[in-house]
Design an enzyme around this catalytic site. Sequence first.
Site, PDB file in Angstrom:
ATOM      1  N   ASP A   1      25.376  41.963  34.496  1.00 36.69           N
ATOM      2  CA  ASP A   1      26.188  41.974  35.718  1.00 36.69           C
ATOM      3  C   ASP A   1      27.656  41.747  35.374  1.00 36.69           C
ATOM      4  O   ASP A   1      28.176  40.643  35.535  1.00 36.69           O
ATOM      5  CB  ASP A   1      25.657  40.884  36.668  1.00 36.69           C
ATOM      6  CG  ASP A   1      26.334  40.917  38.032  1.00 36.69           C
ATOM      7  OD1 ASP A   1      26.938  41.949  38.376  1.00 36.69           O
ATOM      8  OD2 ASP A   1      26.243  39.909  38.755  1.00 36.69           O
TER       9      ASP A   1
ATOM     10  N   ASP B   1      36.930  50.393  36.830  1.00 34.34           N
ATOM     11  CA  ASP B   1      38.054  50.834  35.996  1.00 34.34           C
ATOM     12  C   ASP B   1      38.174  52.349  36.151  1.00 34.34           C
ATOM     13  O   ASP B   1      37.471  52.947  36.981  1.00 34.34           O
ATOM     14  CB  ASP B   1      37.772  50.413  34.534  1.00 34.34           C
ATOM     15  CG  ASP B   1      39.058  50.133  33.765  1.00 34.34           C
ATOM     16  OD1 ASP B   1      40.007  50.934  33.889  1.00 34.34           O
ATOM     17  OD2 ASP B   1      39.115  49.116  33.050  1.00 34.34           O
TER      18      ASP B   1
ATOM     19  N   ARG C   1      22.141  29.407  41.210  1.00 35.67           N
ATOM     20  CA  ARG C   1      22.261  27.954  41.207  1.00 35.67           C
ATOM     21  C   ARG C   1      21.051  27.200  41.747  1.00 35.67           C
ATOM     22  O   ARG C   1      20.711  26.144  41.232  1.00 35.67           O
ATOM     23  CB  ARG C   1      23.553  27.555  41.946  1.00 35.67           C
ATOM     24  CG  ARG C   1      24.788  27.875  41.119  1.00 35.67           C
ATOM     25  CD  ARG C   1      26.041  27.868  41.934  1.00 35.67           C
ATOM     26  NE  ARG C   1      26.141  29.049  42.806  1.00 35.67           N
ATOM     27  CZ  ARG C   1      27.183  29.331  43.569  1.00 35.67           C
ATOM     28  NH1 ARG C   1      28.212  28.519  43.580  1.00 35.67           N
ATOM     29  NH2 ARG C   1      27.197  30.421  44.307  1.00 35.67           N
TER      30      ARG C   1
ATOM     31  N   LYS D   1      29.971  44.030  36.557  1.00 40.29           N
ATOM     32  CA  LYS D   1      30.663  44.685  37.681  1.00 40.29           C
ATOM     33  C   LYS D   1      31.848  45.536  37.220  1.00 40.29           C
ATOM     34  O   LYS D   1      33.009  45.254  37.539  1.00 40.29           O
ATOM     35  CB  LYS D   1      31.133  43.643  38.708  1.00 40.29           C
ATOM     36  CG  LYS D   1      29.991  42.832  39.300  1.00 40.29           C
ATOM     37  CD  LYS D   1      30.468  41.902  40.401  1.00 40.29           C
ATOM     38  CE  LYS D   1      29.358  41.074  40.995  1.00 40.29           C
ATOM     39  NZ  LYS D   1      28.763  40.079  40.081  1.00 40.29           N
TER      40      LYS D   1
ATOM     41  N   THR E   1      28.692  39.120  48.329  1.00 37.43           N
ATOM     42  CA  THR E   1      28.089  38.233  49.338  1.00 37.43           C
ATOM     43  C   THR E   1      28.956  37.005  49.637  1.00 37.43           C
ATOM     44  O   THR E   1      28.687  36.264  50.579  1.00 37.43           O
ATOM     45  CB  THR E   1      26.673  37.798  48.890  1.00 37.43           C
ATOM     46  OG1 THR E   1      26.693  37.549  47.484  1.00 37.43           O
ATOM     47  CG2 THR E   1      25.660  38.868  49.176  1.00 37.43           C
TER      48      THR E   1
HETATM   49  O1  C5P Z   1      24.170  30.931  42.348  1.00 39.20           O
HETATM   50  P1  C5P Z   1      23.949  32.083  43.271  1.00 39.20           P
HETATM   51  O2  C5P Z   1      22.507  32.193  43.734  1.00 39.20           O
HETATM   52  O3  C5P Z   1      24.939  32.145  44.401  1.00 39.20           O
HETATM   53  O4  C5P Z   1      24.199  33.349  42.329  1.00 39.20           O
HETATM   54  C1  C5P Z   1      24.277  34.659  42.802  1.00 39.20           C
HETATM   55  C2  C5P Z   1      24.534  35.568  41.635  1.00 39.20           C
HETATM   56  O5  C5P Z   1      24.635  36.897  42.096  1.00 39.20           O
HETATM   57  C3  C5P Z   1      25.834  35.294  40.878  1.00 39.20           C
HETATM   58  O6  C5P Z   1      25.561  35.521  39.499  1.00 39.20           O
HETATM   59  C4  C5P Z   1      26.817  36.311  41.392  1.00 39.20           C
HETATM   60  O7  C5P Z   1      27.742  36.705  40.410  1.00 39.20           O
HETATM   61  C5  C5P Z   1      25.880  37.468  41.740  1.00 39.20           C
HETATM   62  N1  C5P Z   1      26.348  38.379  42.768  1.00 39.20           N
HETATM   63  C6  C5P Z   1      26.662  37.956  44.044  1.00 39.20           C
HETATM   64  N2  C5P Z   1      27.095  38.870  44.980  1.00 39.20           N
HETATM   65  C7  C5P Z   1      27.174  40.154  44.661  1.00 39.20           C
HETATM   66  C8  C5P Z   1      26.858  40.590  43.375  1.00 39.20           C
HETATM   67  C9  C5P Z   1      26.428  39.664  42.450  1.00 39.20           C
HETATM   68  O8  C5P Z   1      26.548  36.771  44.351  1.00 39.20           O
HETATM   69  N3  C5P Z   1      27.524  41.040  45.580  1.00 39.20           N
END
Ligand code: C5P
Length: 225
Positions: free
Chosen positions: A57, A62, A204, A59, A112
């Site tokens: 991931d 570019d 988390r 992302k 999100t």
């Molecule tokens: O800790 P948590 O459950 O919030 O982690 C969500 C994971 O999903 C993180 O690694 C974050 O970078 C990733 N993510 C996100 N929203 C997105 C894409 C990826 O939270 N749209």
Amino acid sequence: MARLCVALDTETEKALKLLDKLSDYPLIFKVGHKLFIPEGKRIINEIKDRGFEVFLDLKFHDIPNTVALAVKSAEQLGVDYLTVHSLGGGQMLKRAVEEAAHVKVLGVSVLTSHGKEYLRFLRTGFKSVREMVMYLAEVCVSDGVHGIVCSAEEVGDIKERFGDRLITVVPGIRFSKENAQDQKRVLTPGEAVRRGADILVMGREIINSPEPESVVERVLKSING
Ligand code: C5P
């Protein structure tokens, strides 16, 4: 059946311990900047050697040629999923997909952690985050992108409109809204699955738990029904 992906946003040592603790579960592991910057290929191999699928991931966002080169490198690493920002535009998405022989390219829609204020920040004409996500989903489908990262708030509409043409990947999963932290568009695992999520991403709540196994079991239970 939906799957659970654990975001390994942590130090190497803790990540390796988690991989061992969770070795009996049917999981995907996600590697983001936190681990990939110091560890690169090594952490990808640690995950693959244990028989798990890997979601890289980073992302990518570019110019099309640079993203195509990045996808080629990720393909050589043997990862199973990777992310690109769908806001990178049609040419960038098409070039990313062209370089993806085995890896599934997932288009990030609206993070999100963003809510309605993001639309004002961008000064877009979209009336809601949902409208913007649906537009980006349409772009992903027409450029051949394999899946989309969206919140559980939009996943139902995306499934209804595009069915199996897009793998739906949903972060922002929480057992309770009180624990949202920096995430804004959050829902429970059961609700996300009910709305059509193919892959739930949780970081988390699992990795910072004193008992990650029991959190994983709880999520898998709600995924299974
Ligand atoms: O800790 P948590 O459950 O919030 O982690 C969500 C994971 O999903 C993180 O690694 C974050 O970078 C990733 N993510 C996100 N929203 C997105 C894409 C990826 O939270 N749209």
